[in-house]
Design an enzyme around this catalytic site. Structure first.
Site, short mmCIF file in Angstrom:
data_model
loop_
_atom_site.label_atom_id
_atom_site.label_comp_id
_atom_site.label_asym_id
_atom_site.label_seq_id
_atom_site.Cartn_x
_atom_site.Cartn_y
_atom_site.Cartn_z
N GLY A 129 0.81 -1.21 0.00
CA GLY A 129 0.00 0.00 0.00
C GLY A 129 0.84 1.26 0.00
O GLY A 129 0.51 2.25 0.65
N ASN A 174 1.47 3.39 -2.37
CA ASN A 174 1.18 4.43 -3.36
C ASN A 174 0.41 5.60 -2.78
O ASN A 174 0.02 6.52 -3.49
CB ASN A 174 0.44 3.84 -4.57
CG ASN A 174 -0.89 3.23 -4.18
OD1 ASN A 174 -1.19 3.07 -3.00
ND2 ASN A 174 -1.69 2.88 -5.17
N THR A 175 0.19 5.59 -1.45
CA THR A 175 -0.55 6.69 -0.83
C THR A 175 -0.30 6.69 0.68
O THR A 175 0.15 5.70 1.26
CB THR A 175 -2.07 6.56 -1.10
OG1 THR A 175 -2.74 7.72 -0.63
CG2 THR A 175 -2.65 5.33 -0.43
N GLY A 176 -0.60 7.81 1.31
CA GLY A 176 -0.63 7.91 2.77
C GLY A 176 0.62 7.49 3.49
O GLY A 176 1.75 7.81 3.11
N ILE A 177 0.42 6.75 4.59
CA ILE A 177 1.52 6.32 5.45
C ILE A 177 2.51 5.47 4.68
O ILE A 177 3.73 5.59 4.85
CB ILE A 177 0.98 5.53 6.67
CG1 ILE A 177 0.07 6.41 7.51
CG2 ILE A 177 2.12 4.99 7.52
CD1 ILE A 177 -0.70 5.65 8.58
N TYR A 218 -13.53 -3.77 10.94
CA TYR A 218 -12.20 -3.17 10.89
C TYR A 218 -11.45 -3.43 12.20
O TYR A 218 -10.27 -3.83 12.18
CB TYR A 218 -12.33 -1.66 10.64
CG TYR A 218 -11.02 -0.92 10.71
CD1 TYR A 218 -10.06 -1.04 9.70
CD2 TYR A 218 -10.72 -0.10 11.81
CE1 TYR A 218 -8.86 -0.35 9.77
CE2 TYR A 218 -9.52 0.59 11.89
CZ TYR A 218 -8.59 0.46 10.87
OH TYR A 218 -7.38 1.12 10.94
#
EC number: 1.1.1.300
Length: 295
Positions: free
Chosen positions: A25, A27-30, A179
């Protein structure tokens, strides 16, 4: 004020020339900020992303900012075990080493849906997808020791429970709780993995990144509104990446393998997250669901 609320900064000066890292993951954010910092320190970094096109744009951005051309993008869809196995197979054929695995990608509060293999989306992506990826890369991590696995969890794990009779949410389902359950699974996985890896030179940590302004809340209009309302108190992705980086880079952390971290220090976890019986059962059930031989 924001700095006080966003305490916890990775102060490690560790450099990573010759080291190989995988960030899911990224490609964005953290994930993007984590990958950028690892590249800045000289690592060869793989951005393991579902959206390859977006990943390529981010990789180019990181290359320009850091001057490190060894930033590579590879397709990884954690909602499909075929994609996970294909990623692992290609990576193992391409690389001789793996020193850092950051299991960062995740979904949050999405409507009830299933992965390609029939797993409830939160449990399938956040837990089972990373469980399988780690399993497939584990021998490479051992060969490359000392190496580390960092699993991004959440403070939300305190509301989580592992309902073995309803692991796929078919009997009852709540997006918010789903979640939380998956984030609890991340911590239980980390603890059991640490127990099994003792003496191997591979250590593992779970982290709560804080409340971060990222795309993770895209499925919930309510959460987007809350994020906007309390934006002053919410971490930037760069601030949110600090604890992942701390666990990946800080020297002398090996004795704390299996522990949970928040704001770059050991954090308290729920009673459920400390239950070794549940952790071992979840491991066995995960192996069974993924077709992994149990040892």
């Amino acid at each position: 004020m924001r700095k006080m609320l966003s305490s916890g900064v990775c102060t490690s000066t560790t450099q990573l020339p010759g080291k190989v890292a995988v960030v899911t993951g990224a490609n964005t954010g953290i994930g993007k900020e984590t990958a950028k910092e690892l590249a800045q320190r000289g690592a060869r970094v793989y951005l393991a992303c579902r959206d390859v096109q977006k990943g390529e744009l981010v990789a180019r951005e990181i290359q320009i900012v850091t001057g490190n051309q060894q930033v590579l993008v590879r397709k990884l869809d954690l909602a499909d075990t075929k994609s996970i196995r294909a990623f692992a197979k290609d990576f193992l054929a391409e690389e001789k080493h793996l020193h850092i695995l950051i299991n960062n990608a995740g979904v949050m509060m999405c409507p009830y849906s299933k992965t390609a293999d029939g797993f409830e989306m939160h449990m399938g992506v956040n837990h089972l997808g990373h469980f399988l990826l780690t399993h497939l890369l584990l021998e490479k991590l051992k060969e490359s020791a000392p190496s580390r696995v960092v699993n991004v969890s959440s403070l939300a794990h305190h509301l989580g429970r592992i309902h073995f009779h309803n692991l796929q949410g078919e009997k009852f389902y709540n997006a918010g709780l789903a979640y939380c359950h998956s984030k609890l699974a991340n911590i239980l996985f980390t603890q059991e993995l640490a127990r099994r890896l003792k003496g191997s030179g591979v250590t593992t940590y779970s982290v709560h990144p804080g409340t971060v302004n990222s795309e993770l809340v895209r499925h919930s209009s309510f959460m987007k509104w809350m994020w906007w309302l309390f934006s002053f108190f919410i971490k930037t992705p760069q601030e949110g990446a600090q604890t992942s980086l701390y666990c990946a880079l800080t020297e002398g952390l090996e004795i704390l393998s299996g522990h949970h971290f928040s704001d770059c220090r050991v954090a308290w976890v729920s009673a459920q997250a400390r239950n070794e019986t549940i952790a071992r059962r979840l491991w066995d059930v995960s192996c069974d669901l993924l077709g992994i031989p149990m040892d």
